[in-house]
Design a protein around this motif. Sequence first.
Motif, PDB file in Angstrom:
ATOM      1  N   GLY A   1       0.796  -1.222   0.000  1.00 10.79           N
ATOM      2  CA  GLY A   1       0.000   0.000   0.000  1.00 10.79           C
ATOM      3  C   GLY A   1       0.824   1.265   0.000  1.00 10.79           C
ATOM      4  N   GLY A   2       2.124   1.144  -0.338  1.00  9.28           N
ATOM      5  CA  GLY A   2       2.991   2.315  -0.378  1.00  9.28           C
ATOM      6  C   GLY A   2       2.867   3.050  -1.694  1.00  9.28           C
ATOM      7  N   PHE A   3       1.845   3.867  -1.837  1.00 10.01           N
ATOM      8  CA  PHE A   3       1.563   4.580  -3.077  1.00 10.01           C
ATOM      9  C   PHE A   3       1.890   6.064  -2.935  1.00 10.01           C
ATOM     10  N   GLY A   4       2.187   6.697  -4.070  1.00 12.45           N
ATOM     11  CA  GLY A   4       2.406   8.125  -4.084  1.00 12.45           C
ATOM     12  C   GLY A   4       1.094   8.886  -4.004  1.00 12.45           C
ATOM     13  N   VAL A   5       1.222  10.210  -3.928  1.00  8.89           N
ATOM     14  CA  VAL A   5       0.027  11.039  -3.717  1.00  8.89           C
ATOM     15  C   VAL A   5      -0.930  10.971  -4.903  1.00  8.89           C
ATOM     16  N   LYS A   6      -0.408  10.789  -6.120  1.00 13.49           N
ATOM     17  CA  LYS A   6      -1.282  10.756  -7.289  1.00 13.49           C
ATOM     18  C   LYS A   6      -2.086   9.455  -7.345  1.00 13.49           C
ATOM     19  N   VAL A   7      -1.461   8.351  -6.970  1.00 13.90           N
ATOM     20  CA  VAL A   7      -2.201   7.082  -6.904  1.00 13.90           C
ATOM     21  C   VAL A   7      -3.227   7.144  -5.783  1.00 13.90           C
TER      22      VAL A   7
END
Length: 398
Positions: free
Chosen positions: A288-294
């Motif tokens: 679940g380590g996603f960037g802000v856009k994801v």
Amino acid sequence: MHYIRLLRPPMVERTRTRHLLKIALTITTDLGDAYLSPQEPIEIAVIGAYRDESGALKPVILTQNATPRWRADMRVLKFDLQLPSSPQPIQTIQIRPSSRQLAALGTTDVFPVPDGPGLLMGVYADMPSDQEAPSRVCFRSLRLVGSDVSGPVNALQVEEDFGDSIARHIWDGGVVTLSMIASLCLTDQSATPEASMPLLRGILRQPGQSLNILELGCGVGIVGIGLSRILRACLLGCASHILMTDLQEAEERTLANISRYSQEAGQSEDTAPDVDFESLDWHEGKNGGFGVKVEARAWDLVVVSECTYNTDTLLALVQTLSALHMHSADKPGGSCNTKIFLATKPRHSSEREAFDMLAKDGWVVDEKTVVPLPVLNSAGQSVEMYLFSRTTSKSLDA
């Protein structure tokens, strides 16, 4: 397919009496692991383009008096061409097979499956002026064609590196996938029964409804940017969002292609689907380590093209897909109906592990199609395409 690859930027050698264009190329498969070995020599055409006084682009065949040929024993083809004494300099060159039957110029050349023996994709390069340094990139061009639109959608242009490495180049799976999607979305399906993915067509052609589409492993961006062009043509201005993701090293080339696309589209932000990029490492995404856009959106469709060849990353890929499904379900207004569209050109049997992992993690195949890919003077190949949905929230063990 095979690809004409420029091994270095085109160079111009100038003397008092003439200007010579010096070219070095090879013709290989998408991974550069086999050279084209034709039964008969293949003639190569080089077409230049310059702008006349009105600004119109004018083509000129540079190989009209001297035709280079690629033969079975070749690894590299080097040749010089005399440039015409035009009042305007050549700005761009296109290098492709002289035979139209062999040239992959548009999506309808690739899908439905052509009757010919195989295809070669040509390459383009910008010519530097006297004051400019040679470009670091060349580019491919593919016309997106369909009967439901008035003529071709603007041709898709995608930059890639010079040379014959596998990094920062387009691959067969992306070209075939984009061609099939163009047929699904831009063509009357009663005329093309080969495009047997009605559920995917229904997702992409929902009248008046925007879509949030996330692509994993986008490479240079041919699928995501091409999909944006297609959606702009068939959704009649309904804004959609496409976020392409890959490792950090893909960012420079992908952003350059997004910029090229934006300049060519000639549309306002209100009518063109939004296209963006964010780096994503599956070893972080699986947790679940996603960037802000994801993180910002719930995703209707996750696109995965040519990402199952590396068995070392398959578990992280599948876990990232499931994490994206759970993320979208937890977003306000999200749902559990996030779909996966996966396309792959099988290169070895161990890739099948990806499908076993997907099944164990609750993903089921809603529809599937296999697109043959004829290869010149070689055994036929294929690209497999699947639409998945998830029936359970269980997760694979880390």
